[in-house]
Design a protein around this motif. Structure first.
Motif, PDB file in Angstrom:
ATOM      1  N   TYR A 262       0.839  -1.204   0.000  1.00 25.03           N
ATOM      2  CA  TYR A 262       0.000   0.000   0.000  1.00 25.03           C
ATOM      3  C   TYR A 262       0.871   1.250   0.000  1.00 25.03           C
ATOM      4  O   TYR A 262       0.616   2.210  -0.743  1.00 25.03           O
ATOM      5  N   ASP A 263       1.892   1.240   0.832  1.00 23.68           N
ATOM      6  CA  ASP A 263       2.764   2.407   0.955  1.00 23.68           C
ATOM      7  C   ASP A 263       3.524   2.684  -0.342  1.00 23.68           C
ATOM      8  O   ASP A 263       3.860   3.838  -0.635  1.00 23.68           O
ATOM      9  N   ARG A 264       3.790   1.629  -1.109  1.00 21.11           N
ATOM     10  CA  ARG A 264       4.539   1.785  -2.368  1.00 21.11           C
ATOM     11  C   ARG A 264       3.621   2.155  -3.531  1.00 21.11           C
ATOM     12  O   ARG A 264       4.101   2.403  -4.636  1.00 21.11           O
ATOM     13  N   SER A 265       2.319   2.168  -3.299  1.00 24.07           N
ATOM     14  CA  SER A 265       1.381   2.534  -4.365  1.00 24.07           C
ATOM     15  C   SER A 265       1.609   3.987  -4.766  1.00 24.07           C
ATOM     16  O   SER A 265       1.742   4.867  -3.913  1.00 24.07           O
ATOM     17  N   GLU A 266       1.627   4.244  -6.051  1.00 26.75           N
ATOM     18  CA  GLU A 266       1.989   5.568  -6.551  1.00 26.75           C
ATOM     19  C   GLU A 266       0.785   6.424  -6.923  1.00 26.75           C
ATOM     20  O   GLU A 266       0.891   7.646  -6.984  1.00 26.75           O
ATOM     21  N   THR A 267      -0.343   5.802  -7.189  1.00 24.91           N
ATOM     22  CA  THR A 267      -1.523   6.568  -7.600  1.00 24.91           C
ATOM     23  C   THR A 267      -2.669   6.350  -6.613  1.00 24.91           C
ATOM     24  O   THR A 267      -2.673   5.382  -5.847  1.00 24.91           O
ATOM     25  N   ARG A 268      -3.651   7.220  -6.654  1.00 25.15           N
ATOM     26  CA  ARG A 268      -4.811   7.096  -5.783  1.00 25.15           C
ATOM     27  C   ARG A 268      -5.584   5.824  -6.087  1.00 25.15           C
ATOM     28  O   ARG A 268      -6.088   5.152  -5.181  1.00 25.15           O
ATOM     29  N   THR A 269      -5.662   5.472  -7.377  1.00 24.30           N
ATOM     30  CA  THR A 269      -6.367   4.246  -7.756  1.00 24.30           C
ATOM     31  C   THR A 269      -5.687   3.018  -7.173  1.00 24.30           C
ATOM     32  O   THR A 269      -6.349   2.101  -6.658  1.00 24.30           O
ATOM     33  N   GLN A 270      -4.348   2.986  -7.237  1.00 24.04           N
ATOM     34  CA  GLN A 270      -3.606   1.861  -6.667  1.00 24.04           C
ATOM     35  C   GLN A 270      -3.822   1.766  -5.162  1.00 24.04           C
ATOM     36  O   GLN A 270      -3.972   0.672  -4.608  1.00 24.04           O
ATOM     37  N   ARG A 271      -3.854   2.923  -4.493  1.00 19.85           N
ATOM     38  CA  ARG A 271      -4.065   2.918  -3.050  1.00 19.85           C
ATOM     39  C   ARG A 271      -5.460   2.417  -2.695  1.00 19.85           C
ATOM     40  O   ARG A 271      -5.644   1.687  -1.718  1.00 19.85           O
ATOM     41  N   ARG A 272      -6.441   2.814  -3.487  1.00 19.92           N
ATOM     42  CA  ARG A 272      -7.806   2.339  -3.237  1.00 19.92           C
ATOM     43  C   ARG A 272      -7.892   0.828  -3.429  1.00 19.92           C
ATOM     44  O   ARG A 272      -8.558   0.132  -2.651  1.00 19.92           O
ATOM     45  N   ARG A 273      -7.224   0.336  -4.464  1.00 23.20           N
ATOM     46  CA  ARG A 273      -7.223  -1.112  -4.705  1.00 23.20           C
ATOM     47  C   ARG A 273      -6.556  -1.852  -3.552  1.00 23.20           C
ATOM     48  O   ARG A 273      -7.047  -2.896  -3.093  1.00 23.20           O
ATOM     49  N   MET A 274      -5.442  -1.319  -3.065  1.00 26.98           N
ATOM     50  CA  MET A 274      -4.750  -1.959  -1.954  1.00 26.98           C
ATOM     51  C   MET A 274      -5.565  -1.869  -0.676  1.00 26.98           C
ATOM     52  O   MET A 274      -5.543  -2.786   0.149  1.00 26.98           O
ATOM     53  N   THR A 275      -6.295  -0.775  -0.497  1.00 30.38           N
ATOM     54  CA  THR A 275      -7.165  -0.656   0.678  1.00 30.38           C
ATOM     55  C   THR A 275      -8.227  -1.744   0.665  1.00 30.38           C
ATOM     56  O   THR A 275      -8.494  -2.387   1.693  1.00 30.38           O
ATOM     57  N   LEU A 276      -8.846  -1.958  -0.498  1.00 33.70           N
ATOM     58  CA  LEU A 276      -9.837  -3.025  -0.632  1.00 33.70           C
ATOM     59  C   LEU A 276      -9.201  -4.394  -0.424  1.00 33.70           C
ATOM     60  O   LEU A 276      -9.798  -5.281   0.191  1.00 33.70           O
ATOM     61  N   CYS A 277      -7.990  -4.536  -0.933  1.00 36.11           N
ATOM     62  CA  CYS A 277      -7.260  -5.802  -0.773  1.00 36.11           C
ATOM     63  C   CYS A 277      -6.993  -6.081   0.710  1.00 36.11           C
ATOM     64  O   CYS A 277      -7.197  -7.195   1.196  1.00 36.11           O
ATOM     65  N   ILE A 278      -6.546  -5.055   1.438  1.00 36.35           N
ATOM     66  CA  ILE A 278      -6.267  -5.213   2.868  1.00 36.35           C
ATOM     67  C   ILE A 278      -7.548  -5.533   3.628  1.00 36.35           C
ATOM     68  O   ILE A 278      -7.563  -6.391   4.521  1.00 36.35           O
ATOM     69  N   ALA A 279      -8.648  -4.841   3.271  1.00 36.63           N
ATOM     70  CA  ALA A 279      -9.932  -5.115   3.918  1.00 36.63           C
ATOM     71  C   ALA A 279     -10.375  -6.555   3.661  1.00 36.63           C
ATOM     72  O   ALA A 279     -10.876  -7.243   4.563  1.00 36.63           O
ATOM     73  N   GLY A 280     -10.160  -7.022   2.431  1.00 35.24           N
ATOM     74  CA  GLY A 280     -10.507  -8.394   2.095  1.00 35.24           C
ATOM     75  C   GLY A 280      -9.691  -9.399   2.878  1.00 35.24           C
ATOM     76  O   GLY A 280     -10.232 -10.387   3.405  1.00 35.24           O
ATOM     77  N   PHE A 281      -8.390  -9.152   2.978  1.00 37.71           N
ATOM     78  CA  PHE A 281      -7.532 -10.048   3.748  1.00 37.71           C
ATOM     79  C   PHE A 281      -7.932 -10.044   5.218  1.00 37.71           C
ATOM     80  O   PHE A 281      -7.873 -11.086   5.886  1.00 37.71           O
ATOM     81  N   ALA A 282      -8.323  -8.873   5.738  1.00 41.54           N
ATOM     82  CA  ALA A 282      -8.736  -8.789   7.139  1.00 41.54           C
ATOM     83  C   ALA A 282      -9.954  -9.660   7.397  1.00 41.54           C
ATOM     84  O   ALA A 282     -10.031 -10.368   8.421  1.00 41.54           O
ATOM     85  N   ILE A 283     -10.920  -9.644   6.466  1.00 41.10           N
ATOM     86  CA  ILE A 283     -12.120 -10.476   6.617  1.00 41.10           C
ATOM     87  C   ILE A 283     -11.756 -11.955   6.548  1.00 41.10           C
ATOM     88  O   ILE A 283     -12.243 -12.773   7.343  1.00 41.10           O
ATOM     89  N   VAL A 284     -10.876 -12.292   5.597  1.00 43.41           N
ATOM     90  CA  VAL A 284     -10.452 -13.692   5.467  1.00 43.41           C
ATOM     91  C   VAL A 284      -9.735 -14.152   6.735  1.00 43.41           C
ATOM     92  O   VAL A 284      -9.951 -15.275   7.222  1.00 43.41           O
ATOM     93  N   LEU A 285      -8.899 -13.284   7.295  1.00 43.05           N
ATOM     94  CA  LEU A 285      -8.193 -13.645   8.528  1.00 43.05           C
ATOM     95  C   LEU A 285      -9.166 -13.872   9.674  1.00 43.05           C
ATOM     96  O   LEU A 285      -9.001 -14.802  10.478  1.00 43.05           O
TER      97      LEU A 285
END
Length: 479
Positions: A262-285
């Motif tokens: 997430y921190d290495r994401s360069e654009t707002r779109t990439q950050r939003r995608r990583m945010t959703l990815c992190i949220a998804g992983f949190a639910i799976v965990l």
């Protein structure tokens, strides 16, 4: 008034309101009729943590925020279920094993600790700007401050340590997996802890392997292909830990890698995608943690347990509930500590914190380290209660162990120290700074369910010593 000051003022006002509510509930006996209300107070404090963090930083994805959420789940997870009227129906339900008044008293103390901790964190998100004193006694921005780049040195040190720590890690895990497959989780880790001196050396060296991978990940952060190889290796040790039922360590590895991406994401779109990815992983965990724990009790590498746990109607909800129950059991040490102190034992007035600091000094005289004697609180609780297994400990429990209810005032200080280690406000952070942040998070993520001794000792030895090795190598061997 700055945004941080306003948020701290509101947090202070919330703290006072909760404190008065606590006084009223305690005066009325804190019985079972307050179970739901206390759970709702806890959920409200978590929501305020989320809202205030979002207002201050403009985003939620940060190491400090992930630490705070972990703190809440580990110390107040079961109370969250009661807040929504969900029946736990489990032998791990603290209200079943302990008097409701004791559980509720511990929860109220912990909620106040959580608010005090958050109050301390709110001052650590301000963007940093370096200044120097100008010729006319006016402060001017200093854009010429030199920051040493240790990237290449970290590559060299990481690659030098890689084969040694990898071999030790492989030996350590071969012993664990082979024993686990035959006789289960407890015997596997007991056999490792009871190894000879040579076996313990392999264990200590192997413990550095994940941190070596983090160092290499940071060092190769701008080289896509090598970075992917390191991330794949980290996911490999995550899977290995999950297979045998380990949870805290692999979850911290996973979270820190996702934060890095997430921190290495360069654009707002990439950050939003990583945010959703992190949220998804949190639910799976949340779904998988209890299921992974089931393999710990199965006595063998039995994937049928996992399949059965996730199959059927309502299985996902039940898995999340079981996760909150099992992780929320970490409130047990706080309950027991508050039962024992001051009725059986007096307050310790900072003794465990002092001797935790001494744990960074090697034990050159042999025998048990003096810090373990006075700051090894899991051992103290286990021996006091004559338990056959280690109950762990918790940050609120240690605060109460030392100062009683005044221990709440220790939490902002702890937040300041952790905030300095995990601080993300410097956008131009160096490679060394990035390693300190990520390595410290791996250790501190499980701090809410451990004692101060472990946090200080492990951060010093696994993060501090590696940073020292990089600096020594850079000063003496780099061109």
């Amino acid at each position: 008034m700055t945004t941080s000051a306003k948020l701290r003022l509101i947090t202070g006002a919330i703290f006072i309101c909760v404190f008065f509510q606590t006084s009223i509930i305690l005066n009325h006996g804190a019985g079972s009729e307050y179970n739901v209300i206390i759970g709702q107070i806890g959920v409200f404090t978590l929501l305020w943590c989320i809202v205030s963090t979002r207002i201050q930083r403009g985003k939620l994805v940060s190491l400090i925020f992930m630490f705070e959420v972990g703190f809440y789940i580990l110390t107040l997870g079961q109370s969250m279920l009661y807040a929504f009227g969900i029946d736990l129906d489990s032998t791990l339900d603290l209200y079943v094993s302990e008097p409701a008044s004791d559980v509720n008293t511990a929860y109220l103390f912990t909620i106040l600790c959580f608010l005090a901790l958050h109050f301390g964190f709110l001052g650590d998100f301000e963007p940093k700007v370096r200044f120097t004193l100008g010729s006319r006694n006016n402060y001017i921005e200093d854009n010429e401050t030199e920051v040493i780049d240790y990237t290449e040195t970290m590559k060299s040190v990481g690659l030098l340590m890689l084969p040694i720590t990898l071999f030790a890690y492989a030996v350590y895990w071969f012993r664990i997996v082979s024993t686990y497959a035959l006789s289960g989780y407890a015997d596997a880790f007991e056999s490792v802890s009871g190894t000879t001196s040579w076996g313990k050396i392999f264990t200590y060296l192997g413990n550095y392997f994940p941190f070596v991978l983090i160092m290499l990940l940071v060092a190769y952060r701008n080289e896509k292909e090598k970075r992917r190889i390191v991330i794949a290796a980290i996911f490999g040790i995550i899977l290995l830990n999950f297979i045998v039922g380990n949870r805290s360590e692999p979850i911290s590895y996973l979270m820190v890698v996702l934060w890095f991406m997430y921190d290495r994401s360069e654009t707002r779109t990439q950050r939003r995608r990583m945010t959703l990815c992190i949220a998804g992983f949190a639910i799976v965990l949340l779904m998988m943690v209890s299921v992974i724990g089931a393999t710990r009790n199965a006595g063998s590498l039995n994937f049928n347990t996992i399949i059965r746990s996730l199959a059927g109607e309502g299985a996902i909800f039940e898995s999340i509930k079981e996760t909150l129950i099992s992780m929320g059991w970490s409130a047990f040490p706080t309950i027991k500590t508050m039962q024992l102190i001051p009725e059986t034992y007096d307050y310790h007035y900072g003794v465990s914190y002092f001797f935790a600091l001494l744990s960074v000094f090697p034990n050159i005289f042999g025998g048990t380290h003096i810090s373990v004697k006075y700051a090894g609180l899991p051992q103290w609780l286990q021996n006091t209660l004559n338990m056959s297994y280690g109950p762990g400990y918790s940050t609120p429990a240690e605060a109460y162990y030392n100062f009683g209810w005044w221990g709440i005032m220790v939490m902002p200080i702890i937040a300041k120290v952790i905030g300095r280690l995990l601080d993300e406000s410097d956008k131009e952070r160096s490679a060394m700074r990035l390693f300190v942040m990520m390595g410290s998070f791996i250790i501190l993520f499980s701090f809410p369910r451990r004692e101060m001794l472990t946090a200080i000792r492990n951060t010093t030895y696994y993060v501090g010593l590696m940073c020292l090795a990089v600096k020594i190598y850079n000063d003496n061997f780099s061109k």
